[in-house]
Design an enzyme around this catalytic site. Sequence first.
Site, PDB file in Angstrom:
ATOM      1  CG  ASP A 266      -2.118   0.858   0.880  1.00  0.00           C
ATOM      2  OD1 ASP A 266      -2.048   1.534  -0.073  1.00  0.00           O
ATOM      3  OD2 ASP A 266      -3.262   0.808   1.602  1.00  0.00           O
TER       4      ASP A 266
HETATM    5  C1  BGC Z   1      -5.105   3.350   0.133  1.00  0.00           C
HETATM    6  C2  BGC Z   1      -5.173   2.060  -1.049  1.00  0.00           C
HETATM    7  C3  BGC Z   1      -5.024   2.678  -2.331  1.00  0.00           C
HETATM    8  C4  BGC Z   1      -3.874   3.265  -2.529  1.00  0.00           C
HETATM    9  C5  BGC Z   1      -3.208   3.871  -3.894  1.00  0.00           C
HETATM   10  C6  BGC Z   1      -3.849   4.003  -0.321  1.00  0.00           C
HETATM   11  O1  BGC Z   1      -3.785   5.216   0.716  1.00  0.00           O
HETATM   12  O2  BGC Z   1      -5.137   2.572   1.182  1.00  0.00           O
HETATM   13  O3  BGC Z   1      -6.636   1.594  -0.979  1.00  0.00           O
HETATM   14  O4  BGC Z   1      -5.235   1.690  -3.431  1.00  0.00           O
HETATM   15  O5  BGC Z   1      -3.527   4.397  -1.462  1.00  0.00           O
HETATM   16  O6  BGC Z   1      -4.185   4.989  -4.320  1.00  0.00           O
END
Ligand code: BGC
Length: 723
Positions: A266
């Site tokens: 993540d």
């Molecule tokens: C979120 C994810 C997301 C990623 C990319 C993160 O802050 O937890 O769910 O896919 O950002 O945007």
Amino acid sequence: MPFKGMQTLANRIEKLIGAMTVAEKVGQLTMTASGYTVTGPTIAGDSTEAIRAGAIGNLLNMVGAAHCHEMQRLAVEGSRLGIPLLIGLDIIHGHRTQFPVPLAETASFDPGAWALTAREAAIEAAADGLALTFAPMLDISRDPRWGRGVEGAGEDPWLATRLAEAKVRGFQGSDLTAADSLAACAKHFCAYGPVTAGREYAPVDISERTVHEVHLPPFAAAIKAGVATFMPSFTDLAGIPMTMHTGLLRGWLREKHGFDGVIISDYNAIGELIKHGVAADHIEAATLALKAGVDIDMMSDAYRHGLPIALERGWVTLEAIDAAVRRVLTLKGRLGLFDDPYRRGSKADTPEAEARRRRIARDVAQRSIVLLKNERETLPLKAVRTLALIGPLADAAREMAGPWGAAQDATSHVGMLAGMRRAFGKADILHEAGVDIRGDDTAGIAAAVDLCERADTIVLCVGEAANMSGEAASRAQLDLPGRQQALAEAVLARAQGLGKRVTVVLFSGRPLVLPWLFEQADAVVAAWFLGSEAGNAIADVLSGAVSPGGRTPISWPRAVGQIPVFFGERPGGRPFNAEDHYTSKYLDIPNDPLFPFGHGLTYGRFTYSSLRVTPERVAESDTLTVRVDVKNTGNRRAEETVFLFTRDLVATVTRPLLELKGFGKITLDPGASGTVTLQLPAQELKFLGLELQPVFEAGEVEILVGPCADRKQLLVTGVHLVA
Ligand code: BGC
């Protein structure tokens, strides 16, 4: 072309790996946010030169075919080895066209619709040059304080497994190389929902049994459906951050379930291992993540800066780096990027496709609406001459899609005022916001309340703003924000004084705790956030053009202090007994939720009878056939959703009071009856025994069928399992 003459993808990849420097390898394990400004493409913390140098192999947040192709050209034509970029974006509930938020869409209990919206989102996003979506989110959410419940399927693991299958199928299509397919991403692995006290990003500490019974099954279903990528959650599980959770990432995911796709961290999560307190610096963080099996570092640059040093120090092996690179290149190959890196985005989207998506968006939004209450058949609205549409969400088109619409065109969303004008063209529609969604200004309340005098029909549109759910949007009080309660109370009081009824349309990304509103309003519609066609879909239901049929996929608590409240609780040794003070209860409120899982009214009225099951003695290899007769005793044609639950009465470990095992649908005219038939493979009656291994135990199992997870409303019969 750099790959001309190479026979197979595997050969191509091995040749490439053989030719790559360590820096180029680590580049393939790096994903960086990108964007486009008037001056040209931008890369977070870097320049587009890094793509040409092979130091960045994957991008997120780039939107638009021309921009994606421009970046792709830098990699394919400008870099030494010409390896194409993997470009991803959060396509959570639609790309440009927004479908209902996942929690809302789950309420349709329609796997065909779940797959269809994912398919359409994939077509639209791939036409924009994208090859990867960070969806579906498969985290179970039993705590509505946590804002991200809006991105998932609600409280039940069985339901989330069905959603997982449908979404992976929809996004990826039947052929990942197709120009309209996206690689899906099962996230956030795992048990992100039970963050402490519902507070975003907080630690998670739950039992191993709950992890295996509740939180892992949807991910297992995603693997089975062929999901291409996984994303570990930001959180730690009992002291082990998921981004370095070797036991679950390598053990459960890769070894036990054979997942050989790409694991993408993540956003900045590898770097956050330092804040978690398990790594002193990026070198240690990169080592931990790679060892656990994380292939791509999204945004922390720990791999780029840390892995070469870790390699020198002998903390990681070149084989481990190569294995990760191999998985990334294999995914690029499976997506067809080596053969034609420009295939996605080479054909412009057509107006016909756009029109089709709007139709689907409206249809699925209609079916996602949950009618929570409808006293004296207040809905559908009848004989409307003057309609007062009151509240800050009445004319709020931009809010309608809810959170996570990275590429949405918010100006194209239909708000309620526009939808109601279309549906009630002959009526005089009066509108006052009264108050803002948030804020303290009450000056507009008086004018809003005065509309009640002039109108024969009053619709109050209140709730959360779109950005009050989603990531970093936990709430401790699940009430109406700002001064909306004051507005609602004033409108209800005036309407009651005038003997007029009030319909509430409630917008939210989670269940809200509003017992006073549910008590006083004549009708309440949970409109969640329904996407681009929200206003039209809600008007279709309020006008009666369509009967609502959505069912809540998450329990609505009576009080915040009751959270977590969910139907799959275990009985405990002192289950509630009104006659016995020393049983499990609150002194001030009942145990059960205000609206149980599965609750949702229609414009019909359904009665259930003659529940029957064959066979009555069940072996592990059998499939149960469950039948129930359903009659529409109401005066309108409607579709009913019928739920199948089980309860294992005596087992070696305590079993939930209810377990969801199926659902079916039947549409009936007034006065008509029909039979709903549901199949239940006896295999699904297995549970995790003392050693957390699946067991099929002999004994009695209750079979319960009805309209929701309220035991009082379910018909019950039983079967005998023979081992
Ligand atoms: C979120 C994810 C997301 C990623 C990319 C993160 O802050 O937890 O769910 O896919 O950002 O945007």
